[in-house]
Design a protein around this motif. Structure first.
Motif, PDB file in Angstrom:
ATOM      1  N   LEU A 261       0.841  -1.200   0.000  1.00 30.08           N
ATOM      2  CA  LEU A 261       0.000   0.000   0.000  1.00 30.08           C
ATOM      3  C   LEU A 261       0.875   1.250   0.000  1.00 30.08           C
ATOM      4  N   PHE A 262       1.838   1.252   0.896  1.00 28.52           N
ATOM      5  CA  PHE A 262       2.701   2.425   1.033  1.00 28.52           C
ATOM      6  C   PHE A 262       3.463   2.690  -0.269  1.00 28.52           C
ATOM      7  N   ASN A 263       4.026   1.626  -0.837  1.00 25.46           N
ATOM      8  CA  ASN A 263       4.776   1.803  -2.090  1.00 25.46           C
ATOM      9  C   ASN A 263       3.887   2.265  -3.239  1.00 25.46           C
ATOM     10  N   SER A 264       2.639   1.802  -3.236  1.00 24.77           N
ATOM     11  CA  SER A 264       1.722   2.245  -4.302  1.00 24.77           C
ATOM     12  C   SER A 264       1.414   3.730  -4.173  1.00 24.77           C
ATOM     13  N   ILE A 265       1.345   4.191  -2.923  1.00 22.32           N
ATOM     14  CA  ILE A 265       1.080   5.625  -2.701  1.00 22.32           C
ATOM     15  C   ILE A 265       2.270   6.463  -3.157  1.00 22.32           C
ATOM     16  N   ILE A 266       3.460   5.969  -2.867  1.00 22.49           N
ATOM     17  CA  ILE A 266       4.682   6.703  -3.251  1.00 22.49           C
ATOM     18  C   ILE A 266       4.794   6.787  -4.776  1.00 22.49           C
ATOM     19  N   THR A 267       4.471   5.657  -5.445  1.00 22.32           N
ATOM     20  CA  THR A 267       4.665   5.626  -6.893  1.00 22.32           C
ATOM     21  C   THR A 267       3.480   6.227  -7.669  1.00 22.32           C
ATOM     22  N   ASN A 268       2.270   6.003  -7.170  1.00 21.75           N
ATOM     23  CA  ASN A 268       1.083   6.516  -7.880  1.00 21.75           C
ATOM     24  C   ASN A 268       0.140   7.234  -6.932  1.00 21.75           C
ATOM     25  N   PRO A 269       0.573   8.335  -6.389  1.00 24.74           N
ATOM     26  CA  PRO A 269      -0.273   8.979  -5.368  1.00 24.74           C
ATOM     27  C   PRO A 269      -1.653   9.390  -5.885  1.00 24.74           C
ATOM     28  N   ASP A 270      -1.688   9.916  -7.090  1.00 24.81           N
ATOM     29  CA  ASP A 270      -2.976  10.426  -7.598  1.00 24.81           C
ATOM     30  C   ASP A 270      -3.987   9.304  -7.822  1.00 24.81           C
ATOM     31  N   VAL A 271      -3.489   8.172  -8.331  1.00 19.22           N
ATOM     32  CA  VAL A 271      -4.394   7.036  -8.591  1.00 19.22           C
ATOM     33  C   VAL A 271      -4.985   6.531  -7.269  1.00 19.22           C
ATOM     34  N   VAL A 272      -4.103   6.359  -6.267  1.00 21.44           N
ATOM     35  CA  VAL A 272      -4.577   5.852  -4.972  1.00 21.44           C
ATOM     36  C   VAL A 272      -5.576   6.844  -4.364  1.00 21.44           C
ATOM     37  N   LYS A 273      -5.227   8.106  -4.470  1.00 17.44           N
ATOM     38  CA  LYS A 273      -6.106   9.143  -3.897  1.00 17.44           C
ATOM     39  C   LYS A 273      -7.492   9.105  -4.539  1.00 17.44           C
ATOM     40  N   SER A 274      -7.498   8.930  -5.849  1.00 18.63           N
ATOM     41  CA  SER A 274      -8.780   8.954  -6.572  1.00 18.63           C
ATOM     42  C   SER A 274      -9.692   7.792  -6.145  1.00 18.63           C
ATOM     43  N   LEU A 275      -9.101   6.701  -5.645  1.00 21.83           N
ATOM     44  CA  LEU A 275      -9.904   5.556  -5.221  1.00 21.83           C
ATOM     45  C   LEU A 275     -10.727   5.856  -3.975  1.00 21.83           C
ATOM     46  N   PHE A 276     -10.258   6.843  -3.191  1.00 24.88           N
ATOM     47  CA  PHE A 276     -10.920   7.126  -1.899  1.00 24.88           C
ATOM     48  C   PHE A 276     -11.751   8.413  -1.917  1.00 24.88           C
ATOM     49  N   VAL A 277     -11.927   8.966  -3.087  1.00 26.84           N
ATOM     50  CA  VAL A 277     -12.700  10.227  -3.157  1.00 26.84           C
ATOM     51  C   VAL A 277     -14.174   9.928  -2.891  1.00 26.84           C
TER      52      VAL A 277
END
Lengths: 277, 250
Positions: A261-277
């Motif tokens: 999870l942490f590595n996905s946030i570091i590499t693709n922050p915008d994508v991860v963020k968009s999942l929780f909007v």
């Protein structure tokens, strides 16, 4: 209980380490504060405990600014810092000197935690090794029963058996009225205990979600075949095979892997963020 | 709800913790007793109070500087800052230690040392010990007591303030600051004194300076010293209450 609003902090003029931070800590739950080295995890802990003052915004505990360091506020919080030391006094003397300041301190619980950590009785606390000192402080911190307990890298310096003792102690010391905020980069040690994840990245809180919601929105994949990684926003190869994470479009039930999870946030922050909007 | 600035119960609990964690004072007590006993025995049981108290003076400023240990490492700072008592209570414990515990300890040390000295003398001269009234051999010039206590309190307050300003090598840095301030003060006093002499001389009434001068200057000096003590303590207190774990530029 603890509220951080529009908070910004910098060590250098106009160079914010933390910027526009907003979140709330509510009673009951273990919060995992994750972030890269130098991302400001310890600084955020110090700010939340009133050891430093925000330059913009506010941090309040039960409506009172943490920076005021009022006794009433301080007796409701306990911080276990990364660097620590113990005075050259006996266990009995240490308890006599420090417990009176924490009205909910429970001696029975404290002795129980000492037993869980298998700490020997010593005449002088300075005789303990660094790991034992940490275990002693964890025992005391848990026995204070403060509604807010902050721990900065609590598993650093603990050996393998001590880490499982630590998890047991945390589970016993947890209650519905209490929140434990653990800052760590050793996610594997604490993965099973964390209820809510706060990720600090690029000077702000990138993710503030419960583990249940993360599992609901993201599917964590463990596979030996590279083809199974289709749609992953982050994947990597480990000696056990491939691990990855992708949007949970099919409602698959998977165990949250904090490292992935942490590595996905570091590499693709915008994508991860968009999942929780 | 308990008072958040000062509560007697909370302060007493903190003072107990504070004194317990500064247990080395007991060792210092034994050392001081030994030193004074030896001094009294050598001097035949009679000594000047101010020579004896010079040791207390040095002891107090070193002790005041040692308070910097609370702020010298991050771990110590966190421990100090997060103890659930008010910043005033924390600072008051330090002041009480310097202004009450140390002088009381000193009197007790002198009391014990006097009788130990009599026993030592008797042992070396192989005679019966001749016990006297407490403090019989200590000569005190009462006129100098007030300036002595004022200088004791101001020096302790200055070094206590120094301990909060300089968290490392506090004693050396505070001594350096005091020398620098002393130099500036003496320059100001010298210049203002010269100006006054010029003024008086201009009025062709030099005798006025001698009549008026000494007592007037002593009163002014005492008042200024008391103000300075309060100022040093205030700066120290403000520093403790505004302290941060990692000092930052705002």
């Amino acid at each position: 209980m603890l509220k951080v609003e529009e908070m910004a902090f910098s060590y250098r003029r106009n160079e914010y380490l933390l910027n526009k931070i907003n979140f709330e800590i509510t009673p009951g739950g273990v919060y995992g504060l994750l972030g890269k080295n130098g991302s400001g995890k310890s600084t955020l802990l110090y700010l939340m405990t009133g050891l430093m003052f925000p330059h913009i915004g506010t941090i309040t505990i039960d409506g009172i600014p943490a920076g005021k360091r009022l006794p009433q506020t301080m007796q409701n919080i306990y911080l276990l810092p990364e660097e620590y030391d113990l005075p050259a006094v006996s266990i009995e003397r240490y308890v006599k000197n420090n417990a009176p300041f924490y009205p909910m301190f429970n001696r029975e619980q404290f002795d129980n935690f000492l037993q869980i950590f298998e700490l020997p009785q010593v005449k002088d606390l300075s005789q303990y090794s660094m790991g034992q000192k940490k275990k002693f402080l964890v025992s005391f911190a848990l026995a204070t029963n403060t509604p807010l307990l902050f721990m900065d890298e609590p598993t650093n310096g603990l050996d393998i058996p001590s880490k499982s003792q630590f998890r047991k102690a945390i589970a016993l010391g947890m209650s519905d009225e209490r929140s434990i905020i653990i800052s760590t980069h050793q996610v594997r040690d604490l993965e099973s205990m964390i209820d809510r994840v706060l990720v600090l990245h690029d000077n702000s809180i990138m993710l503030n979600e419960s583990v249940m919601r993360i599992a609901d929105k993201m599917e964590f994949v463990r596979t030996t075949s590279k083809e199974d990684l289709q749609g992953c926003i982050y994947s990597t190869f480990t000696p056990q095979g491939f691990v990855g994470v992708r949007p949970n479009v099919d409602g698959v039930d998977s165990l949250v892997d904090l490292e992935v999870l942490f590595n996905s946030i570091i590499t693709n922050p915008d994508v991860v963020k968009s999942l929780f909007v | 709800m308990e008072n958040q600035i000062f509560s007697l119960g909370r302060f007493t609990a903190y003072l107990k913790k504070y004194l317990s964690e500064n247990r080395s004072i007991r060792l210092q007590f034994i050392i001081l007793t030994g030193v004074f006993s030896a001094l009294l025995a050598i001097s035949g049981g009679s000594m000047n109070f101010f020579n004896l108290t010079a040791a207390m003076f040095i002891f107090a400023i070193v002790l005041a500087s040692s308070f910097s240990a609370y702020f010298s490492t991050r771990a110590n700072k966190i421990k100090f800052m997060l103890t659930p008592v008010s910043q005033l209570e924390k600072f008051l414990a330090m002041v009480l230690h310097l202004y009450v515990v140390v002088p009381v300890m000193f009197v007790v040390v002198l009391f014990i040392a006097q009788y130990v000295a009599i026993l030592i003398t008797a042992l070396f001269t192989l005679s019966m010990p001749r016990f006297t009234m407490p403090f019989a051999g200590i000569e005190i010039n009462k006129d100098l007591l007030l300036p002595y206590f004022i200088s004791y309190f101001s020096a302790s307050a200055f070094y206590l303030m120094g301990a909060t300003l300089f968290t490392r090598h506090s004693f050396l840095k505070t001594t350096g600051l005091s020398i620098a301030l002393g130099f500036i003060t003496s320059m100001v006093v010298a210049i203002s004194g010269t100006m006054q002499i010029i003024n008086v001389a201009a009025m062709e009434n030099l005798a006025q300076l001698n009549d008026f001068g000494l007592s007037h200057y002593l009163t002014v000096a005492n008042v200024v010293s008391v103000i300075m003590i309060l100022l040093f303590l205030f700066i120290g207190y403000m520093r403790v209450s505004e302290m941060e774990t990692n000092e930052t530029r705002k």
